[in-house]
Structures are given as C-alpha cells and as structure tokens.
Design a protein around this motif. Sequence first.
Motif, PDB file in Angstrom:
ATOM      1  N   SER A  27      -1.685 -12.812 -12.907  1.00  0.00           N
ATOM      2  CA  SER A  27      -1.244 -11.431 -13.095  1.00  0.00           C
ATOM      3  C   SER A  27       0.013 -11.144 -12.287  1.00  0.00           C
ATOM      4  O   SER A  27       0.441 -11.934 -11.444  1.00  0.00           O
ATOM      5  CB  SER A  27      -2.346 -10.447 -12.699  1.00  0.00           C
ATOM      6  OG  SER A  27      -2.357 -10.229 -11.302  1.00  0.00           O
ATOM      7  N   SER A  28       0.579  -9.970 -12.526  1.00  0.00           N
ATOM      8  CA  SER A  28       1.769  -9.547 -11.779  1.00  0.00           C
ATOM      9  C   SER A  28       1.443  -9.231 -10.319  1.00  0.00           C
ATOM     10  O   SER A  28       2.354  -8.996  -9.524  1.00  0.00           O
ATOM     11  CB  SER A  28       2.404  -8.328 -12.455  1.00  0.00           C
ATOM     12  OG  SER A  28       1.443  -7.301 -12.648  1.00  0.00           O
ATOM     13  N   ARG A 214      -4.141  -1.787 -17.737  1.00  0.00           N
ATOM     14  CA  ARG A 214      -4.988  -2.775 -17.060  1.00  0.00           C
ATOM     15  C   ARG A 214      -4.187  -3.550 -16.013  1.00  0.00           C
ATOM     16  O   ARG A 214      -4.093  -4.772 -16.066  1.00  0.00           O
ATOM     17  CB  ARG A 214      -5.585  -3.729 -18.103  1.00  0.00           C
ATOM     18  CG  ARG A 214      -6.531  -3.030 -19.071  1.00  0.00           C
ATOM     19  CD  ARG A 214      -6.794  -3.838 -20.315  1.00  0.00           C
ATOM     20  NE  ARG A 214      -5.608  -3.935 -21.157  1.00  0.00           N
ATOM     21  CZ  ARG A 214      -5.618  -4.367 -22.424  1.00  0.00           C
ATOM     22  NH1 ARG A 214      -6.760  -4.737 -22.971  1.00  0.00           N
ATOM     23  NH2 ARG A 214      -4.508  -4.432 -23.121  1.00  0.00           N
ATOM     24  N   ALA A 215      -3.625  -2.815 -15.074  1.00  0.00           N
ATOM     25  CA  ALA A 215      -2.895  -3.428 -13.962  1.00  0.00           C
ATOM     26  C   ALA A 215      -3.179  -2.607 -12.719  1.00  0.00           C
ATOM     27  O   ALA A 215      -3.794  -1.542 -12.776  1.00  0.00           O
ATOM     28  CB  ALA A 215      -1.395  -3.482 -14.255  1.00  0.00           C
ATOM     29  N   GLY A 216      -2.725  -3.110 -11.573  1.00  0.00           N
ATOM     30  CA  GLY A 216      -2.971  -2.417 -10.318  1.00  0.00           C
ATOM     31  C   GLY A 216      -1.799  -2.546  -9.377  1.00  0.00           C
ATOM     32  O   GLY A 216      -0.702  -2.949  -9.762  1.00  0.00           O
ATOM     33  N   SER A 217      -2.038  -2.193  -8.109  1.00  0.00           N
ATOM     34  CA  SER A 217      -1.009  -2.222  -7.070  1.00  0.00           C
ATOM     35  C   SER A 217       0.211  -1.380  -7.434  1.00  0.00           C
ATOM     36  O   SER A 217       1.314  -1.631  -6.959  1.00  0.00           O
ATOM     37  CB  SER A 217      -0.568  -3.667  -6.769  1.00  0.00           C
ATOM     38  OG  SER A 217      -1.620  -4.415  -6.237  1.00  0.00           O
ATOM     39  N   SER A 218       0.010  -0.397  -8.298  1.00  0.00           N
ATOM     40  CA  SER A 218       1.083   0.508  -8.734  1.00  0.00           C
ATOM     41  C   SER A 218       2.228  -0.232  -9.412  1.00  0.00           C
ATOM     42  O   SER A 218       3.356   0.271  -9.469  1.00  0.00           O
ATOM     43  CB  SER A 218       1.611   1.341  -7.558  1.00  0.00           C
ATOM     44  OG  SER A 218       0.590   2.155  -7.037  1.00  0.00           O
ATOM     45  N   ILE A 219       1.957  -1.424  -9.943  1.00  0.00           N
ATOM     46  CA  ILE A 219       2.985  -2.207 -10.640  1.00  0.00           C
ATOM     47  C   ILE A 219       3.138  -1.685 -12.064  1.00  0.00           C
ATOM     48  O   ILE A 219       2.169  -1.437 -12.769  1.00  0.00           O
ATOM     49  CB  ILE A 219       2.610  -3.697 -10.643  1.00  0.00           C
ATOM     50  CG1 ILE A 219       2.710  -4.252  -9.220  1.00  0.00           C
ATOM     51  CG2 ILE A 219       3.499  -4.496 -11.582  1.00  0.00           C
ATOM     52  CD1 ILE A 219       2.231  -5.677  -9.076  1.00  0.00           C
ATOM     53  N   GLN A 239       5.696  -4.303 -20.223  1.00  0.00           N
ATOM     54  CA  GLN A 239       5.964  -5.629 -19.655  1.00  0.00           C
ATOM     55  C   GLN A 239       4.722  -6.214 -19.006  1.00  0.00           C
ATOM     56  O   GLN A 239       4.591  -7.426 -18.875  1.00  0.00           O
ATOM     57  CB  GLN A 239       7.088  -5.531 -18.616  1.00  0.00           C
ATOM     58  CG  GLN A 239       8.463  -5.308 -19.194  1.00  0.00           C
ATOM     59  CD  GLN A 239       9.527  -5.223 -18.110  1.00  0.00           C
ATOM     60  OE1 GLN A 239       9.248  -5.459 -16.922  1.00  0.00           O
ATOM     61  NE2 GLN A 239      10.742  -4.889 -18.493  1.00  0.00           N
ATOM     62  N   HIS A 240       3.787  -5.339 -18.593  1.00  0.00           N
ATOM     63  CA  HIS A 240       2.582  -5.789 -17.896  1.00  0.00           C
ATOM     64  C   HIS A 240       1.331  -5.671 -18.748  1.00  0.00           C
ATOM     65  O   HIS A 240       0.328  -6.345 -18.471  1.00  0.00           O
ATOM     66  CB  HIS A 240       2.409  -4.972 -16.611  1.00  0.00           C
ATOM     67  CG  HIS A 240       3.585  -5.073 -15.686  1.00  0.00           C
ATOM     68  ND1 HIS A 240       3.747  -6.121 -14.813  1.00  0.00           N
ATOM     69  CD2 HIS A 240       4.660  -4.269 -15.523  1.00  0.00           C
ATOM     70  CE1 HIS A 240       4.878  -5.952 -14.135  1.00  0.00           C
ATOM     71  NE2 HIS A 240       5.440  -4.832 -14.541  1.00  0.00           N
ATOM     72  N   ASP A 241       1.362  -4.832 -19.764  1.00  0.00           N
ATOM     73  CA  ASP A 241       0.176  -4.626 -20.602  1.00  0.00           C
ATOM     74  C   ASP A 241       0.619  -3.958 -21.903  1.00  0.00           C
ATOM     75  O   ASP A 241       1.288  -2.919 -21.859  1.00  0.00           O
ATOM     76  CB  ASP A 241      -0.833  -3.733 -19.866  1.00  0.00           C
ATOM     77  CG  ASP A 241      -2.189  -3.653 -20.570  1.00  0.00           C
ATOM     78  OD1 ASP A 241      -2.286  -4.045 -21.748  1.00  0.00           O
ATOM     79  OD2 ASP A 241      -3.148  -3.186 -19.941  1.00  0.00           O
ATOM     80  N   TYR A 283       3.623   7.136  -4.502  1.00  0.00           N
ATOM     81  CA  TYR A 283       3.063   6.012  -3.747  1.00  0.00           C
ATOM     82  C   TYR A 283       3.081   4.761  -4.627  1.00  0.00           C
ATOM     83  O   TYR A 283       2.067   4.317  -5.164  1.00  0.00           O
ATOM     84  CB  TYR A 283       1.644   6.372  -3.321  1.00  0.00           C
ATOM     85  CG  TYR A 283       1.019   5.484  -2.276  1.00  0.00           C
ATOM     86  CD1 TYR A 283       1.695   5.112  -1.119  1.00  0.00           C
ATOM     87  CD2 TYR A 283      -0.285   5.036  -2.439  1.00  0.00           C
ATOM     88  CE1 TYR A 283       1.105   4.314  -0.156  1.00  0.00           C
ATOM     89  CE2 TYR A 283      -0.906   4.244  -1.477  1.00  0.00           C
ATOM     90  CZ  TYR A 283      -0.197   3.887  -0.346  1.00  0.00           C
ATOM     91  OH  TYR A 283      -0.806   3.100   0.614  1.00  0.00           O
ATOM     92  N   ASP A 284       4.273   4.149  -4.787  1.00  0.00           N
ATOM     93  CA  ASP A 284       4.439   3.007  -5.669  1.00  0.00           C
ATOM     94  C   ASP A 284       4.277   1.701  -4.910  1.00  0.00           C
ATOM     95  O   ASP A 284       3.919   1.682  -3.732  1.00  0.00           O
ATOM     96  CB  ASP A 284       5.790   3.073  -6.388  1.00  0.00           C
ATOM     97  CG  ASP A 284       6.978   3.048  -5.423  1.00  0.00           C
ATOM     98  OD1 ASP A 284       6.762   2.866  -4.203  1.00  0.00           O
ATOM     99  OD2 ASP A 284       8.118   3.209  -5.891  1.00  0.00           O
ATOM    100  N   PHE A 285       4.545   0.563  -5.589  1.00  0.00           N
ATOM    101  CA  PHE A 285       4.364  -0.755  -4.993  1.00  0.00           C
ATOM    102  C   PHE A 285       5.174  -0.911  -3.706  1.00  0.00           C
ATOM    103  O   PHE A 285       4.680  -1.397  -2.688  1.00  0.00           O
ATOM    104  CB  PHE A 285       4.752  -1.834  -6.010  1.00  0.00           C
ATOM    105  CG  PHE A 285       4.661  -3.241  -5.471  1.00  0.00           C
ATOM    106  CD1 PHE A 285       3.465  -3.940  -5.513  1.00  0.00           C
ATOM    107  CD2 PHE A 285       5.761  -3.862  -4.909  1.00  0.00           C
ATOM    108  CE1 PHE A 285       3.371  -5.231  -5.006  1.00  0.00           C
ATOM    109  CE2 PHE A 285       5.680  -5.151  -4.400  1.00  0.00           C
ATOM    110  CZ  PHE A 285       4.489  -5.832  -4.459  1.00  0.00           C
ATOM    111  N   GLU A 286       6.445  -0.505  -3.759  1.00  0.00           N
ATOM    112  CA  GLU A 286       7.315  -0.657  -2.582  1.00  0.00           C
ATOM    113  C   GLU A 286       6.803   0.186  -1.417  1.00  0.00           C
ATOM    114  O   GLU A 286       6.814  -0.249  -0.263  1.00  0.00           O
ATOM    115  CB  GLU A 286       8.749  -0.252  -2.949  1.00  0.00           C
ATOM    116  CG  GLU A 286       9.394  -1.149  -3.989  1.00  0.00           C
ATOM    117  CD  GLU A 286      10.439  -2.079  -3.399  1.00  0.00           C
ATOM    118  OE1 GLU A 286      11.037  -1.709  -2.378  1.00  0.00           O
ATOM    119  OE2 GLU A 286      10.639  -3.170  -3.952  1.00  0.00           O
TER     120      GLU A 286
END
Length: 385
Positions: A27-28, A214-219, A239-241, A283-286
């Motif tokens: 996964s990403s 269906r992704a996490g970590s705010s990606i 791009q992720h789902d 509150y994103d990935f970075e």
Amino acid sequence: MSTENLPQSPGQPPRKPRVAVVFGGRSSEHGISMVTAGAVLRAIDRTKYDVLPIGITRDGRWVLTADDPDRMAITERRTPEVEQLAESAEGGVILPLDPSNREVVYSEPGSVPKALGEVDVVFPVLHGPYGEDGTLQGLLELSGVPYVGSGVLASAVGQDKEYMKRVFTSFGLKVGPYVVIRPREWERDEPAARKKIIDFAGEHGWPLFVKPARAGSSIGITKVDDLSGLDEAIAAAQQHDPKILVEAAVRGREIECGVLEFEDGPRASVPAEIPPPEAHAYYDFEAKYIDSTPGIVPAPLTDEQTAEVQRLAVDAFEAASCEGLVRADFFLGEDGEFVINEINTLPGFTPISMYPAMWQASGISYPELVERLVEAALRRSTGLR
C-alpha cells in the motif's frame, strides 16, 4: 495459546514464544509501516520473546530483513523502504498454509530451502490495503497462526470507510454527511458521478474532503474549497483507490480515543485533541508524520464529555467486532455532540503516534502496550470466535 503450552523438546527448557513482526507491504502506507515496525521491534521484550522481522516489499515479496530499528526511521523527510533492509534481493519467506505446521521457510533460487523455526504469533504492522484490510488476517486464519488485532471482517470494515459508516449508522452511532463514488459509476458516466458530488456540495456546502475510500494515514486526501479544485482532488484520491469518499466538513474539534482489549473486555484510554496545524490546511500526512504536529493529551474536555467519547469509542469497537486495538476518531461539533469519523484497526503506532500517546497518558507505557497486544493474541485462537 498460553506461553506455558508452547511445544517443547524433551529435556529442554521451555522455549520463548516467537513473534513475527510483519511490515512494509504493497500500500501507499509502506513507509509509515516501516517506522511503526522499528518502534515495535525496539519495544518487544527480548528476554521473553524471540523476534523474526519479516518485510513485504512494494511488489509483494516477503523477505527476511535486518533486525535494525534504527534504520526504520524517517530521515531527511523521507520514509524507509523494506528493500533497504532485505537480506537478499531474491530470497523469499514462505508462511505455511497447514494449520498443524507453523514452520516458516526461507528460500532462495538455486538453494535448498531453510527452516526458520515455528512462529507462535504474528504482529502485523501493515497499514492500508493488503495488510490492514483483512487480506493478511485471512491468510493467517488459513495458516492457523494467531495474530495481533482484529479479524477478517472487522479489518475489512475498518478499512472501507463507506461500509464502516454504514455499520456505525446501523448501531446508532452518529456519522457526518458523505457520498460515495464507486469505480463503475465513474467509468459508466463520469459527468453524472461528478454532478453527484456537486449536488452534495450544494446541499452541505464547501469545503469538502475528497478521500480514497480504503486508505489511511491521510494519504490521498484533499480539502476542496470550491468547484475549481474538485477534479484535481478526485484524481489524487483515485491514485490510491478507484472508489472515493466525499465528506462534508464537520465544524468542531478533532478528538481521538484509543481502545485496548483487556482480559475482561475493551477499555478506552484518555482522549486526545488534534489542534488545527498551523502550517497545514488540515491534519494531513505531512502534519502527522513529517512535521509531527503534537496532539493535546489528555484532551481538554469536561468529565462528562470524556466519559461520553470513551463510551462511544468502545461502542464503535464492539459495533465492528474489533479485537486487540482500535483508535476511534471523532468530531466534537459546535452543538456539543460527538460525530464519529472513522476507526483504525491498526492505527499509527510510531513513538509519536496518538494511539500509544493516549495509553501512555492512561498509565500504560509503549513497551507494556506491545506486551499486552502480544499476550492477547497468544490467548486467542484462530477460526470462528
């Protein structure tokens, strides 16, 4: 299975349970899984457990890796890769599919396969698809190997934000407004799918949050302030789902709460608050992992609000039939009501992550948290339960 019941050789002292820590993945969230694995490997009590680190490369190969937590950290704003720690560029780890045999085998082209010994429990620290979503859990069920965390159904529900919200609604938990665009909708009639989102914005207003379902970590998440940013946000999520989720903004405070399974059932930690990050739109990935925006632990809530969010977190854990651990994320709306946003069945577990921070504030240190999770997994059997 208890530690005392592990199989022994005649005349030999009791062996330590062997924990396979599995990380990386397709996964990403590969890199964050590596950071989590480093923290778990550092925390496991080596006097009580033997540890076998197993990485999964981005293309899905299972490999033996160095047991070197220091090389699993974010450096120069970059996350690590399994390939950097793999002991071989071609060798692979094979997990048995026979429940009567837990022997892990290592194989390289042109060489005789080598037995690595039995694995008593797997600690999966894979985030996202192909690990957190029930796929790995299904493999371990077939293998008859106990593992940390939720089973197949709860893991799948916890990964798919649409069905997670449907389950919560059916159990009376309040969720925010959302709309889902499935891949076939987009492929069949792209203008109609886009209009569905625009109509949703017309009903609930801007901004919207466009997410991979269906992704996490705010990606892959984008905050969209108006129509001009919608197409770019959809493309980023896809791009992720291929399935995307669009949520209306819920105005209020972000509150998180950890749930941990004890011998007598699940309990909630003290909650935390995620303040709006100064250098980021949300509150994103970075903000989470690169700039390490700190949360407030415990959250500045009244006693009544704390008790309520703890109750709701345990209710969410039970609604999705979770096991082991969960981080439940809420909004405390301007009307004073809690709205559940999502749960994570394998939440961020790095030293700076909110889940261990909340339990630290609740009196359970990071090493003790890891110990409790492993012991809970050893107590459980695989199969229907």
